[in-house]
Design a protein around this motif. Structure first.
Motif, PDB file in Angstrom:
ATOM      1  N   GLN A   1       0.832  -1.209   0.000  1.00 52.07           N
ATOM      2  CA  GLN A   1       0.000   0.000   0.000  1.00 52.07           C
ATOM      3  C   GLN A   1       0.864   1.255   0.000  1.00 52.07           C
ATOM      4  O   GLN A   1       0.583   2.217  -0.729  1.00 52.07           O
ATOM      5  N   ILE A   2       1.906   1.244   0.808  1.00 56.73           N
ATOM      6  CA  ILE A   2       2.814   2.402   0.857  1.00 56.73           C
ATOM      7  C   ILE A   2       3.499   2.583  -0.493  1.00 56.73           C
ATOM      8  O   ILE A   2       3.581   3.702  -1.022  1.00 56.73           O
ATOM      9  N   LYS A   3       3.969   1.489  -1.086  1.00 56.96           N
ATOM     10  CA  LYS A   3       4.615   1.569  -2.403  1.00 56.96           C
ATOM     11  C   LYS A   3       3.670   2.163  -3.439  1.00 56.96           C
ATOM     12  O   LYS A   3       4.082   2.992  -4.266  1.00 56.96           O
ATOM     13  N   GLN A   4       2.408   1.766  -3.399  1.00 53.12           N
ATOM     14  CA  GLN A   4       1.435   2.284  -4.358  1.00 53.12           C
ATOM     15  C   GLN A   4       1.248   3.797  -4.195  1.00 53.12           C
ATOM     16  O   GLN A   4       1.186   4.538  -5.177  1.00 53.12           O
ATOM     17  N   ILE A   5       1.166   4.243  -2.962  1.00 47.63           N
ATOM     18  CA  ILE A   5       1.015   5.689  -2.718  1.00 47.63           C
ATOM     19  C   ILE A   5       2.262   6.430  -3.187  1.00 47.63           C
ATOM     20  O   ILE A   5       2.163   7.485  -3.836  1.00 47.63           O
ATOM     21  N   LEU A   6       3.431   5.883  -2.882  1.00 47.29           N
ATOM     22  CA  LEU A   6       4.674   6.538  -3.313  1.00 47.29           C
ATOM     23  C   LEU A   6       4.737   6.614  -4.835  1.00 47.29           C
ATOM     24  O   LEU A   6       5.133   7.648  -5.390  1.00 47.29           O
ATOM     25  N   MET A   7       4.351   5.539  -5.499  1.00 47.23           N
ATOM     26  CA  MET A   7       4.375   5.535  -6.970  1.00 47.23           C
ATOM     27  C   MET A   7       3.367   6.536  -7.535  1.00 47.23           C
ATOM     28  O   MET A   7       3.648   7.212  -8.515  1.00 47.23           O
ATOM     29  N   SER A   8       2.200   6.624  -6.927  1.00 46.64           N
ATOM     30  CA  SER A   8       1.181   7.552  -7.433  1.00 46.64           C
ATOM     31  C   SER A   8       1.603   9.006  -7.221  1.00 46.64           C
ATOM     32  O   SER A   8       1.065   9.910  -7.855  1.00 46.64           O
TER      33      SER A   8
ATOM     34  N   TYR B   1       9.030  10.996   2.486  1.00 51.12           N
ATOM     35  CA  TYR B   1      10.386  10.509   2.727  1.00 51.12           C
ATOM     36  C   TYR B   1      10.472   9.609   3.957  1.00 51.12           C
ATOM     37  O   TYR B   1      11.253   8.656   3.986  1.00 51.12           O
ATOM     38  N   HIS B   2       9.655   9.903   4.943  1.00 51.61           N
ATOM     39  CA  HIS B   2       9.636   9.037   6.122  1.00 51.61           C
ATOM     40  C   HIS B   2       9.109   7.639   5.739  1.00 51.61           C
ATOM     41  O   HIS B   2       9.685   6.621   6.134  1.00 51.61           O
ATOM     42  N   ALA B   3       8.028   7.596   4.979  1.00 57.19           N
ATOM     43  CA  ALA B   3       7.462   6.307   4.542  1.00 57.19           C
ATOM     44  C   ALA B   3       8.470   5.547   3.670  1.00 57.19           C
ATOM     45  O   ALA B   3       8.653   4.338   3.831  1.00 57.19           O
ATOM     46  N   TYR B   4       9.118   6.270   2.779  1.00 56.66           N
ATOM     47  CA  TYR B   4      10.129   5.647   1.913  1.00 56.66           C
ATOM     48  C   TYR B   4      11.265   5.065   2.755  1.00 56.66           C
ATOM     49  O   TYR B   4      11.712   3.936   2.525  1.00 56.66           O
TER      50      TYR B   4
ATOM     51  N   CYS C   1      11.094   4.092   5.869  1.00 59.73           N
ATOM     52  CA  CYS C   1      10.576   2.928   6.595  1.00 59.73           C
ATOM     53  C   CYS C   1      10.565   1.689   5.704  1.00 59.73           C
ATOM     54  O   CYS C   1      10.867   0.585   6.162  1.00 59.73           O
ATOM     55  N   LEU C   2      10.225   1.868   4.435  1.00 60.40           N
ATOM     56  CA  LEU C   2      10.260   0.738   3.495  1.00 60.40           C
ATOM     57  C   LEU C   2      11.679   0.225   3.323  1.00 60.40           C
ATOM     58  O   LEU C   2      11.926  -0.981   3.364  1.00 60.40           O
ATOM     59  N   LYS C   3      12.610   1.156   3.114  1.00 56.47           N
ATOM     60  CA  LYS C   3      14.013   0.771   2.908  1.00 56.47           C
ATOM     61  C   LYS C   3      14.571   0.023   4.114  1.00 56.47           C
ATOM     62  O   LYS C   3      15.294  -0.957   3.956  1.00 56.47           O
ATOM     63  N   LYS C   4      14.217   0.467   5.289  1.00 57.44           N
ATOM     64  CA  LYS C   4      14.729  -0.136   6.519  1.00 57.44           C
ATOM     65  C   LYS C   4      13.945  -1.384   6.919  1.00 57.44           C
ATOM     66  O   LYS C   4      14.310  -2.042   7.885  1.00 57.44           O
ATOM     67  N   GLU C   5      12.851  -1.665   6.207  1.00 56.62           N
ATOM     68  CA  GLU C   5      11.956  -2.760   6.576  1.00 56.62           C
ATOM     69  C   GLU C   5      11.560  -2.641   8.048  1.00 56.62           C
ATOM     70  O   GLU C   5      11.716  -3.568   8.846  1.00 56.62           O
ATOM     71  N   SER C   6      11.049  -1.481   8.373  1.00 54.35           N
ATOM     72  CA  SER C   6      10.638  -1.173   9.752  1.00 54.35           C
ATOM     73  C   SER C   6       9.577  -2.151  10.231  1.00 54.35           C
ATOM     74  O   SER C   6       8.907  -2.809   9.437  1.00 54.35           O
TER      75      SER C   6
END
Length: 186
Positions: free
Chosen positions: A125-132, A154-157, A159-164
């Motif tokens: 879901q986060i990836k979809q929002i970032l892509m949109s 950038y915070h969400a991105y 978190c994805l990179k760090k696999e929070s």
């Protein structure tokens, strides 16, 4: 190597015919589990040495469906997925028998797999929002609303990179959604 599939359908019993047909066509032995099997150890359900049926009076039920594989190869799992998808009977949650989980009850495994499913669904879901976000034009929004959005982005991105962990991801997702909804046109 003894291939075997444990099938739990939960509230999705309408999938039984498709699942049994697919597994039969692929000549994969399977066991359809009932709610009463949820309290049994996975080792017992796969008839592994050293595991006996446990007498329990627990009344357990899980709504979602799950497939648990023993000694299946990637091509077996891909074939199952493709055939179930073609019949519009997809099963999202799947797992493999491991040295670790053979000692768990099937119920415990279902809960763990569902946590993982929710985690990866939230990541998607986060990836979809970032892509949109590629469609958004900074100059169309007020500076203050864009600044909040950019910070959440950038915070969400990150978190994805760090696999929070799940809670951190959930909070980042909510902040991103709120920031996106809060974008104010100039």
């Amino acid at each position: 190597m003894t291939k075997h599939v444990l099938v739990y359908l939960g509230d999705h019993t309408y999938k039984e015919g498709a699942v049994t047909r697919v597994l039969g066509d692929l000549k994969l032995p399977y066991t359809l589990l009932k709610d009463s099997d949820l309290s049994q150890k996975i080792g017992y359900l796969f008839s592994l040495d050293g595991f006996d049926k446990e007498e329990k009076d627990e009344s357990l039920h899980i709504a979602y469906d799950l497939l648990l594989f023993r000694d299946l190869q990637d091509q077996d799992i891909l074939a199952i997925n493709a055939l179930l998808d073609a019949l519009d009977r997809k099963i999202q949650r799947k797992a493999m028998l491991t040295e670790h989980n053979k000692n768990w009850t099937f119920y415990e495994l279902c809960l763990e797999i569902d946590k993982e499913h929710q985690y990866f669904d939230l990541m998607e879901q986060i990836k979809q929002i970032l892509m949109s976000s590629k469609e958004l034009i900074k100059e169309n929004y007020t500076a203050s609303s864009w600044e909040i959005y950019e910070k959440a982005f950038y915070h969400a991105y990150d978190c994805l990179k760090k696999e929070s962990d799940f809670n951190t991801l959930r909070l980042a997702h909510q902040a991103l959604v709120d920031a996106q909804q809060g974008l104010t046109k100039r």
